[in-house]
Design an enzyme around this catalytic site. Structure first.
Site, short mmCIF file in Angstrom:
data_model
loop_
_atom_site.label_atom_id
_atom_site.label_comp_id
_atom_site.label_asym_id
_atom_site.label_seq_id
_atom_site.Cartn_x
_atom_site.Cartn_y
_atom_site.Cartn_z
N ARG A 128 -7.34 -6.16 -1.18
CA ARG A 128 -6.21 -6.71 -0.43
C ARG A 128 -5.73 -7.98 -1.10
NH1 ARG A 128 -6.39 -5.55 6.05
NH2 ARG A 128 -5.89 -3.33 5.82
N GLN A 133 -0.43 -4.68 -2.77
CA GLN A 133 0.13 -4.31 -1.47
C GLN A 133 0.83 -2.96 -1.51
OE1 GLN A 133 2.61 -7.55 -0.15
NE2 GLN A 133 0.88 -8.75 0.58
N ASP A 136 -1.71 -0.08 -1.14
CA ASP A 136 -2.62 -0.13 -0.01
C ASP A 136 -2.37 1.04 0.95
OD1 ASP A 136 -4.24 -0.74 2.12
OD2 ASP A 136 -3.57 -2.81 2.32
N SER A 139 -3.05 0.54 4.78
CA SER A 139 -1.97 -0.12 5.51
C SER A 139 -0.79 0.82 5.75
CB SER A 139 -1.50 -1.37 4.76
OG SER A 139 -2.50 -2.36 4.78
N TYR A 235 -10.14 -8.19 7.23
CA TYR A 235 -10.57 -7.41 8.39
C TYR A 235 -11.23 -8.31 9.42
CZ TYR A 235 -9.92 -3.35 5.33
OH TYR A 235 -9.40 -2.41 4.48
#
Length: 385
Positions: A128, A133, A136, A139, A235
């Protein structure tokens, strides 16, 4: 380079690890793409769409995997004894496998990959960091899951969501409680707000309060919450027993006022934290609905039954697992972009060959296995080596 896209065979999986746009871009880079016949049908993508983008439509899984250098999957490949087709046995030795492999839970898969000398990139392990991004997948899929959870709640909730003022009278808006304000939770907040609900949200991380409130929701606070409730990976960290007790009281009081609750709390590699007891469910209003996005890990509610919708004295508990597959077309498109963004920088634009840089932060972070040897620190520690 030869890339293979297979039809997903695991129960309930309707996504596909490719999109026509992704295929078109790979073909433009001199990459040969083979898509197994029918691979995208469940996701609303016909073979003709892949063919028009430049893919070869393979007659079966063996044909798709013939001479494959890179195998792209949504879920880990089927192996002997798991189904009618042993996909793993057909993957060429030395190939690279990329997918959502559930690496922290499905620990037995590494022993099966090792003899074939596979290099394995687990999408769940993509670090992360800002540069990653667009890669990911957790996500991108959680975003859609949060959206879909609200729509599912609307289906089982027997009242309207927004405030309605009619000649026959006024209907009060639904009160929605979101447990967990990560990617899925924030999208659930935004979606419920767009539908006119009054929304509140809880998370163990005080730092997300601003994000929750920026979406128009109220943040449910627990006295004495720790600022150190978030891991370096972003997290939620598992909290101590004293905090859990105070958390339980706050959630119980919020549930008594809620018409709909959507739970999203998950801890990678561990069972889903239990946030809602049976007594809390029974203290909710008759007609209320709980959508448990953590059902696959055992559920945030102790009454959740995975892949079932159950009614308990007028309260409905929705426990669908793999929520992203319930919106498979968009989920597949976003996942395909994640895959493309991961491998594209390492494809030679003239020859089409793949040359992974194992010192690159992203590749190093998500590489579980290299040439049949387990290399990720978390996984090797888990295996005791």
């Amino acid at each position: 380079m030869n890339v293979a896209i297979l039809k997903e065979r695991r129960a309930g999986e309707t996504r596909v690890a490719a999109s026509p746009d992704m295929v078109k871009k790979l073909v433009a880079m001199s990459v040969a793409v083979a898509v197994e016949k029918g691979a995208g049908v469940a996701a609303g993508v016909p073979d003709t769409a892949f063919a028009e983008a430049g893919a070869r439509i393979a007659s079966d899984v063996a044909d798709a995997l013939d001479a494959a250098d890179l195998v792209l999957k949504v879920r880990r490949p089927m192996s002997a004894g798991e189904g009618e087709v042993d996909e793993l046995s057909m993957i060429p030795d030395g190939a690279t496998l990329v997918g959502l492999l559930n690496p922290l839970v499905e620990t037995g898969q590494w022993d099966a990959y090792a003899p074939k000398g596979l290099t394995v990139l687990a999408m769940e392990l993509v670090p992360r960091i800002s540069r990653a991004q667009s890669m990911d997948a957790l996500s991108s899929q959680a975003n859609l899951a949060g959206y879909k959870a609200v729509l599912d709640a609307c289906i089982y909730y027997k009242r309207a969501m927004p405030l309605m003022m009619t000649a026959a009278g006024t209907l009060a808006p639904a009160r929605v409680l979101i447990l967990g304000a990560g990617v899925a939770g924030l999208q659930a907040i935004a979606t419920a707000r767009r539908l006119g609900a009054v929304v509140s949200a809880f998370d163990v991380r005080p730092a997300v309060k601003e994000q929750v409130e920026s979406l128009g929701a109220t943040f449910v606070e627990v006295e004495g919450a720790s600022a150190d409730a978030e891991t370096k990976a972003g997290y939620a960290r598992e909290m101590d027993e004293d905090y859990k007790r105070r958390q339980s009281v706050a959630i119980h009081e919020a549930l008594k006022k809620a018409d709909i609750c959507i739970t999203t709390a998950q801890i990678p590699g561990k069972p889903s934290p239990r946030l809602i007891t049976a007594q809390m469910v029974m203290d909710m209003k008759p007609g209320s609905v709980i959508v448990d996005l953590a059902a696959e890990g055992g559920g945030n509610c102790e009454m959740t039954q995975p892949d079932k919708v159950v009614s308990v004295e007028g309260r409905t508990l929705v426990g669908f697992t793999n929520m992203a597959s319930r919106i498979a077309t968009d989920a597949s498109q976003l996942y395909a972009r994640n895959l493309l963004n991961l491998v594209q920088p390492f494809i030679d634009k003239e020859s089409g060959a793949l040359a992974l840089d194992f010192e690159d932060a992203v590749i190093e972070g998500c590489c579980a296995m290299r040439d049949g040897r387990l290399v990720h620190p978390t996984l090797t520690a888990q295996q005791g080596g």
